[in-house]
Motif scaffolding. Structure first.
Motif, short mmCIF file in Angstrom:
data_model
loop_
_atom_site.label_atom_id
_atom_site.label_comp_id
_atom_site.label_asym_id
_atom_site.label_seq_id
_atom_site.Cartn_x
_atom_site.Cartn_y
_atom_site.Cartn_z
N GLN A 10 -47.47 -17.97 45.38
CA GLN A 10 -46.66 -18.01 46.60
C GLN A 10 -45.17 -17.88 46.31
OE1 GLN A 10 -47.32 -21.20 49.52
NE2 GLN A 10 -45.12 -21.47 49.67
N CYS A 11 -44.71 -18.73 45.43
CA CYS A 11 -43.28 -18.74 45.14
C CYS A 11 -42.84 -17.41 44.55
CB CYS A 11 -42.98 -19.89 44.18
SG CYS A 11 -41.28 -19.99 43.69
N SER A 92 -55.41 -21.49 43.76
CA SER A 92 -55.85 -22.24 42.59
C SER A 92 -55.75 -23.74 42.79
CB SER A 92 -55.03 -21.82 41.37
OG SER A 92 -55.00 -20.43 41.23
N ASN A 95 -54.02 -26.23 40.51
CA ASN A 95 -54.65 -26.59 39.23
C ASN A 95 -54.34 -25.49 38.21
OD1 ASN A 95 -56.38 -27.05 37.09
ND2 ASN A 95 -58.07 -27.76 38.37
N ALA A 135 -45.10 -25.19 39.20
CA ALA A 135 -45.77 -26.41 39.64
C ALA A 135 -47.15 -26.19 40.22
CB ALA A 135 -44.91 -27.12 40.69
N GLY A 136 -47.47 -24.97 40.64
CA GLY A 136 -48.75 -24.72 41.30
C GLY A 136 -49.82 -24.32 40.30
N GLY A 137 -50.86 -23.67 40.84
CA GLY A 137 -51.95 -23.23 39.97
C GLY A 137 -51.91 -21.75 39.67
N THR A 138 -51.54 -20.95 40.67
CA THR A 138 -51.62 -19.50 40.48
C THR A 138 -50.42 -18.95 39.72
OG1 THR A 138 -52.93 -19.29 42.50
CG2 THR A 138 -51.86 -17.30 41.68
N GLY A 139 -49.23 -19.10 40.29
CA GLY A 139 -48.05 -18.57 39.60
C GLY A 139 -47.92 -19.19 38.21
N VAL A 164 -39.53 -21.03 38.65
CA VAL A 164 -38.96 -22.02 39.56
C VAL A 164 -39.45 -23.41 39.15
CG1 VAL A 164 -38.93 -22.86 41.93
CG2 VAL A 164 -38.65 -20.42 41.46
N PRO A 166 -39.93 -27.28 39.70
CA PRO A 166 -40.17 -27.99 40.96
C PRO A 166 -39.10 -29.04 41.28
CG PRO A 166 -41.71 -28.71 39.25
CD PRO A 166 -40.97 -27.53 38.68
N TYR A 167 -39.09 -29.45 42.52
CA TYR A 167 -38.27 -30.60 42.91
C TYR A 167 -38.60 -31.79 42.01
CZ TYR A 167 -36.94 -28.51 47.40
OH TYR A 167 -36.41 -27.71 48.38
N LEU A 201 -31.20 -25.52 43.87
CA LEU A 201 -31.14 -24.49 44.91
C LEU A 201 -31.03 -25.15 46.28
CD1 LEU A 201 -33.88 -22.00 43.62
CD2 LEU A 201 -31.40 -21.64 43.62
N PHE A 216 -37.38 -22.38 52.06
CA PHE A 216 -37.58 -21.62 50.83
C PHE A 216 -36.86 -20.27 50.91
CE2 PHE A 216 -41.74 -23.95 49.70
CZ PHE A 216 -41.09 -24.75 48.78
N ASN A 220 -34.44 -19.04 48.15
CA ASN A 220 -34.75 -17.80 47.44
C ASN A 220 -33.59 -16.81 47.52
OD1 ASN A 220 -37.22 -18.86 46.82
ND2 ASN A 220 -38.34 -17.75 48.40
N1 LIG Z 1 -37.77 -21.74 45.44
C1 LIG Z 1 -39.00 -21.63 45.95
N2 LIG Z 1 -39.95 -22.49 45.58
C2 LIG Z 1 -41.18 -22.35 46.11
C3 LIG Z 1 -41.50 -21.34 47.03
N3 LIG Z 1 -42.81 -21.46 47.37
C4 LIG Z 1 -43.29 -22.51 46.66
N4 LIG Z 1 -42.30 -23.05 45.89
C5 LIG Z 1 -42.42 -24.13 44.91
O1 LIG Z 1 -43.53 -23.76 44.09
C6 LIG Z 1 -44.29 -24.89 43.72
C7 LIG Z 1 -45.70 -24.67 44.22
O2 LIG Z 1 -46.18 -23.45 43.71
P1 LIG Z 1 -46.68 -22.22 44.60
O3 LIG Z 1 -45.99 -20.99 44.15
O4 LIG Z 1 -46.62 -22.56 46.05
O5 LIG Z 1 -48.22 -22.19 44.19
P2 LIG Z 1 -49.11 -20.99 43.71
O6 LIG Z 1 -48.56 -20.42 42.48
O7 LIG Z 1 -49.32 -20.05 44.86
O8 LIG Z 1 -50.47 -21.72 43.31
P3 LIG Z 1 -51.68 -22.30 44.19
O9 LIG Z 1 -51.10 -22.72 45.52
O10 LIG Z 1 -52.20 -23.42 43.39
O11 LIG Z 1 -52.67 -21.17 44.31
C8 LIG Z 1 -43.57 -26.07 44.32
O12 LIG Z 1 -42.70 -26.57 43.32
C9 LIG Z 1 -42.75 -25.48 45.46
O13 LIG Z 1 -41.58 -26.24 45.67
C10 LIG Z 1 -40.46 -20.42 47.41
O14 LIG Z 1 -40.63 -19.48 48.18
N5 LIG Z 1 -39.24 -20.61 46.82
#
Ligand SMILES: Nc1nc2c(ncn2[C@@H]2O[C@H](COP(=O)(O)OP(=O)(O)OP(=O)(O)O)[C@@H](O)[C@H]2O)c(=O)[nH]1
Length: 528
Positions: A10-11, A92, A95, A135-139, A164, A166-167, A201, A216, A220
């Motif tokens: 997502q991020c 993900s 995870n 912080a997430g699973g995919t990225g 990125v 995380p907070y 940010l 966000f 961004n």
């Molecule tokens: N700066 C910024 N941080 C983001 C954004 N979207 C999500 N985050 C941060 O990203 C982290 C969560 O990861 P995501 O990118 O949402 O997750 P993902 O990689 O899609 O993984 P899954 O949701 O597990 O499939 C958290 O720390 C959020 O604060 C964005 O558009 N900009």
């Protein structure tokens, strides 16, 4: 030379969209030359449109679809590739192990194939810029897996990760695990990681841009502008009078990878076919500003920026300071080579000034001394915020190189120290700004061979008459890493959520190994 961007999770996808929009705005407003445009976009069958050299990956379709339609609806001259994306049906679940060990092997072939198709569209390749959160699973998990797969496939291409952070108190409870797992794996495969802290940010958006509740999208936008300020072409400045700074000989040889890889001839960093033509002017781009009299100039006199063999050096339009956009042939490659030459130090911090709401720009008077003074104090204090700087700290304060040299017992990391920094100045008079303060030996590790590079462009960046950015390999990362580690060790001790990772084959021993690796990295930085 082209750079292919991968947007992961997502991020990564949201940030990537901001990044391409920012570049497009810059390219539309100022002439950076054709080659600079072609680094990130390629011509498309429609003569009025360019295609971002980008691959979009997410395990749920929504965000990728959003990025693609945002690009299409932007009214700008760029789009994402029509088939350049990979999505599955569900994410993900934050995870890392699911992203890395679950989805990774599952999508490996498709992801590599997508990238290969994009690489084929380029006549040469600088490398890859991966955008992802940690912080997430995919990225984080799958993104790390993809980075390793790219390293296997393209030994001689640069890989930069824009991550990125995380907070501090996060929305994702397992973020300490995911962040440290990402960091420890990327430290081995990446040529340089730019860490973008969400906390910073957010505060920049709130305090300096005056946005009551930053989204966000706002964050961004700030990150994308800083990134673009670093990655757009600039021209090397020669050694300045009286300073310790001496530009090095060009270093094209990479430090630890095999030379050209057989996968796709001509795609290596050092491959014979990798040179390209023209500094910029002369080719009509859709809706882009044509070259003006100062545009598209090669940085031919750039000793440290590795100008291309055989390229002519046109005389500067106005002697001395240089007007127009000098072109650093492959900014990403030059930055990584220069800043991340030591394999144990790959973590980069990006700082930029001025940070102020667009509406205020036209009513603000800029001066170089004021801008560079603030940017330098950000470096001195390790801050990434232009606001709230502690001016009582000087390079001679406890914890500085000077204090350490004076004797033991004074250490306390109040002063930042860098292994290497790259200062990029943009705007009127950027070629003549006094940057001597940035080369203060007290700010750099004693053993640093090439502490400072400086480049400039006389063209304004965005709407600011003057702006500066500093990409620096420094101790800033130590605090965030140590705080994250504390949480991670605490969680691991009670085995919190560990079973979810074990389901995908990640053991407690794997965690411990990764954490130890991070500890080692943090300690090295702390000792700089
Ligand atoms: N700066 C910024 N941080 C983001 C954004 N979207 C999500 N985050 C941060 O990203 C982290 C969560 O990861 P995501 O990118 O949402 O997750 P993902 O990689 O899609 O993984 P899954 O949701 O597990 O499939 C958290 O720390 C959020 O604060 C964005 O558009 N900009």
């Amino acid at each position: 030379m082209p750079t292919i961007t991968l947007q992961l999770g997502q991020c990564g996808n949201q940030l990537g969209c901001s990044f391409f929009n920012t570049l497009a705005t810059e390219f539309s407003s100022h002439d950076y030359g054709t080659e600079a445009v072609h680094e990130y976009y390629r011509p498309s069958p429609d003569p009025n449109l360019y295609t971002a050299r980008s691959v979009l990956i997410d395990m749920e379709p929504k965000v990728v679809a959003g990025a693609r339609s945002a690009a299409a609806a932007s009214g700008s001259w760029w789009r994402y590739p029509s088939a350049g994306y990979l999505v599955m049906q569900s994410g993900s679940g934050n995870n890392w192990a699911q992203g890395f060990h679950g989805y990774g092997p599952q999508v490996h072939d498709d992801a590599v194939e997508l990238v290969r198709k994009e690489v084929e569209q380029a006549d040469s390749l600088t490398g890859f810029l991966l955008l992802q959160s940690m912080a997430g699973g995919t990225g984080a998990g799958l993104g790390t897996y993809v980075a390793a797969a790219l390293r296997d496939e393209y030994h001689s291409a640069f890989i930069a990760n824009c991550c990125v952070w995380p907070y501090e108190s996060g929305e994702v409870i397992v973020q300490p695990y995911n962040t440290l797992l990402t960091l420890s794996h990327l430290a081995d495969v990446s040529d340089g990681l730019v860490l973008l802290e969400n906390e910073a940010l957010h505060r920049t958006a709130a305090k300096l841009y005056g946005i009551a509740r930053p989204s966000f999208g706002d964050m961004n936008g700030i990150a994308a502008r800083a990134l673009a300020a670093a990655l757009l072409p600039s021209q090397a400045r020669g050694p300045y009078a009286g300073g310790a700074y001496t530009p090095p000989a060009p270093q094209h040889q990479h430090h630890h990878h095999h030379p050209a890889h057989g996968h796709a001839a001509g795609h290596g960093r050092n491959s014979p076919g990798s040179g390209s033509t023209g500094g910029g002017s002369g080719v009509q781009l859709p809706a882009l500003r044509r070259a003006d009299s100062s545009g598209g100039r090669l940085g031919g006199e750039s000793p440290g920026l590795g100008s291309r063999a055989g390229s002519a050096t046109p005389p500067p339009a106005s002697g001395g300071g240089g007007s127009g956009f000098g072109v650093c042939t492959a900014p990403l490659a030059e930055l990584l080579t220069r800043l991340c030459g030591h394999p144990a130090y790959r973590l980069l911090t990006l700082r930029s000034v001025p940070q102020l709401p667009p509406a205020n720009i036209d009513f603000t008077t800029f001066t170089w001394p004021a801008l560079t003074k603030r940017l330098r104090q950000m470096l001195v204090t390790g801050s990434v915020l232009e606001e709230g700087l502690d001016w009582s700290i000087t390079p001679q304060s406890p914890g500085s190189a000077a204090a350490a040299a004076a004797g033991p017992g004074l250490a306390g990391p109040s002063v930042n120290r860098a292994l290497a920094s790259w200062l990029i100045l943009r705007g009127q008079g950027a070629g003549e700004v006094d940057v001597g303060d940035f080369a203060d030996p007290a700010l750099t590790a004693a053993w640093s061979a090439e502490p400072l590079a400086v480049s400039y462009s006389a063209g304004r960046f965005g709407r600011c008459a003057m702006s500066a950015c500093l990409l620096s390999n420094d101790r800033r990362c130590v605090g965030p890493i140590q705080r994250m580690q504390e949480h991670a060790y605490g969680m691991l001790e009670s085995r919190a959520f560990v079973h979810q990772y074990e389901k995908y084959g990640l053991s407690v021993a794997d965690f411990q190994e990764c954490f130890a690796r991070i500890e080692d990295i943090a300690q090295r930085y702390a000792r700089l």
